[in-house]
Design an enzyme around this catalytic site. Structure first.
Site, PDB file in Angstrom:
ATOM      1  CE1 TYR A  14      -0.636   0.698  10.887  1.00 44.54           C
ATOM      2  CE2 TYR A  14      -0.059  -0.054   8.672  1.00 44.54           C
ATOM      3  CZ  TYR A  14      -0.977   0.064   9.700  1.00 44.54           C
ATOM      4  OH  TYR A  14      -2.241  -0.449   9.549  1.00 44.54           O
ATOM      5  CE  LYS A  55      10.331   4.600   4.353  1.00 38.39           C
ATOM      6  NZ  LYS A  55       9.081   5.245   3.903  1.00 38.39           N
ATOM      7  CE  LYS A 101      -6.693  -1.627 -40.615  1.00 35.80           C
ATOM      8  NZ  LYS A 101      -7.024  -2.939 -39.960  1.00 35.80           N
ATOM      9  CG  ASP A 124       0.636  -7.160  -0.757  1.00 35.33           C
ATOM     10  OD1 ASP A 124       0.346  -5.943  -0.825  1.00 35.33           O
ATOM     11  OD2 ASP A 124      -0.012  -7.961  -0.061  1.00 35.33           O
ATOM     12  CB  SER A 125       5.199  -4.496   1.551  1.00 31.82           C
ATOM     13  OG  SER A 125       4.761  -3.255   1.037  1.00 31.82           O
ATOM     14  CG  PHE A 132       4.180   5.961   2.787  1.00 34.24           C
ATOM     15  CD1 PHE A 132       5.462   6.067   2.272  1.00 34.24           C
ATOM     16  CD2 PHE A 132       3.530   4.748   2.670  1.00 34.24           C
ATOM     17  CE1 PHE A 132       6.078   4.990   1.635  1.00 34.24           C
ATOM     18  CE2 PHE A 132       4.121   3.666   2.029  1.00 34.24           C
ATOM     19  CZ  PHE A 132       5.401   3.785   1.523  1.00 34.24           C
TER      20      PHE A 132
END
Lengths: 198, 198
Positions: free
Chosen positions: A152, A173, A12, A69-70, A150
């Site tokens: 803060y 990190k 199709k 979310d953070s 990036f």
């Protein structure tokens, strides 16, 4: 014009492409579309935002979905900027704008204690929702230091390494990531509840 | 357990996979998920079904989407099986079941005229909906003939080729496709309305 063919039938799709493809029309198939779900992150808590996003993706993909979310929570500011971290200085604020607003708000404050907080939320296809939180404590500096990271990172001082997050390399990190802590807490919950093996 | 990560951030996805991937957990990213939208094809017309499907895909993909619905319409049965073509003999009917029911319903009927009908629907991101129909006329045989094709092909006799659709090769069938006729009609509409160049 881009047109998505609502079919996975190869025959199709070929028939449609043969007839409609032209300089003006590009045919896309469902496997070429990356799911993007527009979720307003307007919740009052990290948990609310993470759950909203996870549930929206689960509903579209019909598969268990994980979202996070953070943000940064400062003790002397009663947890602000919190869920407003990315837009502390306004809707389209840059990292520098947000940092400037934070340092002004904390001008001459003695208590510099803060935490990076991450909440991960898993929305299961069964309807069940599982969340877990990870915190990483630090201190807000008087001025930005370092050029990495990036958000803060340049004003978030980590007592363990004696550097701001913007002065840490990615590997350092990652070791202290609040998201990592949240994910480890989530993994433990999944193990304890029998979803995955220890 | 399959988990979809609601993020396109490569670093975040890697961090999540590092911590959660295990023998029990497979991590998926949004670009690995093929959009599938569950649409109940319960409309009263081919047009309604095609529009419903196209709009649902457009809404999920946020891209103009094209869908089709098609079936067999028999004159002496007032257009039946029509939108019920795939389930004429019941919800999980096989092609053979549907053909059997059709031949019984048409037993000793003189008027064997029928049409394969296809409606294509294009739901544009602007909200506009454009549909086009393609018909291919034929006659319903007294018994199935040929082993190719699917659906009602073995009892759909094409006067132009002197064969049932199940006796045509794919290339011959493509030439007389009702979907092709609908797509050509759609292309003309798009040209006339200035969406694409002639």
């Amino acid at each position: 014009m881009k047109i998505l063919v609502a079919s996975t039938n190869r025959g199709k799709i070929r028939e449609i492409a043969d007839i409609l493809s032209s300089a003006d029309v590009t045919i896309f198939t469902p496997d070429q579309i990356v799911i993007t779900v527009d979720v307003q992150e307007d919740g009052a808590t990290f948990e609310e935002n993470a759950l909203k996003k996870a549930a929206a993706y689960r509903d579209v993909a019909e598969m268990s979905a994980l979202a996070d979310d953070s943000g940064l929570c400062v003790d002397a500011l009663d947890g602000a900027p919190g869920v407003m971290s990315a837009r502390f200085a306004g809707p389209n604020a840059s990292d520098a704008d947000n940092i400037e607003r934070l340092l002004k708000a904390m001008h001459k404050m003695q208590n510099r204690k803060a935490r990076f907080v991450c909440v991960v939320a898993l929305a299961l296809t069964s309807g069940e929702l599982i969340t877990a939180q990870g915190d990483y404590p630090g201190l807000i500096t008087e001025a930005p230091m370092g050029s990495g990271g990036f958000g803060y990172d340049p004003v978030f001082y980590d007592p363990t390494t004696g550097k701001t997050f913007a002065e840490l390399c990615q590997e350092e990190k990652n070791r202290v990531s609040h998201r990592k802590r949240a994910l480890i807490a989530l993994r433990e919950k999944l193990q304890n509840q029998g979803y995955i093996k220890p």
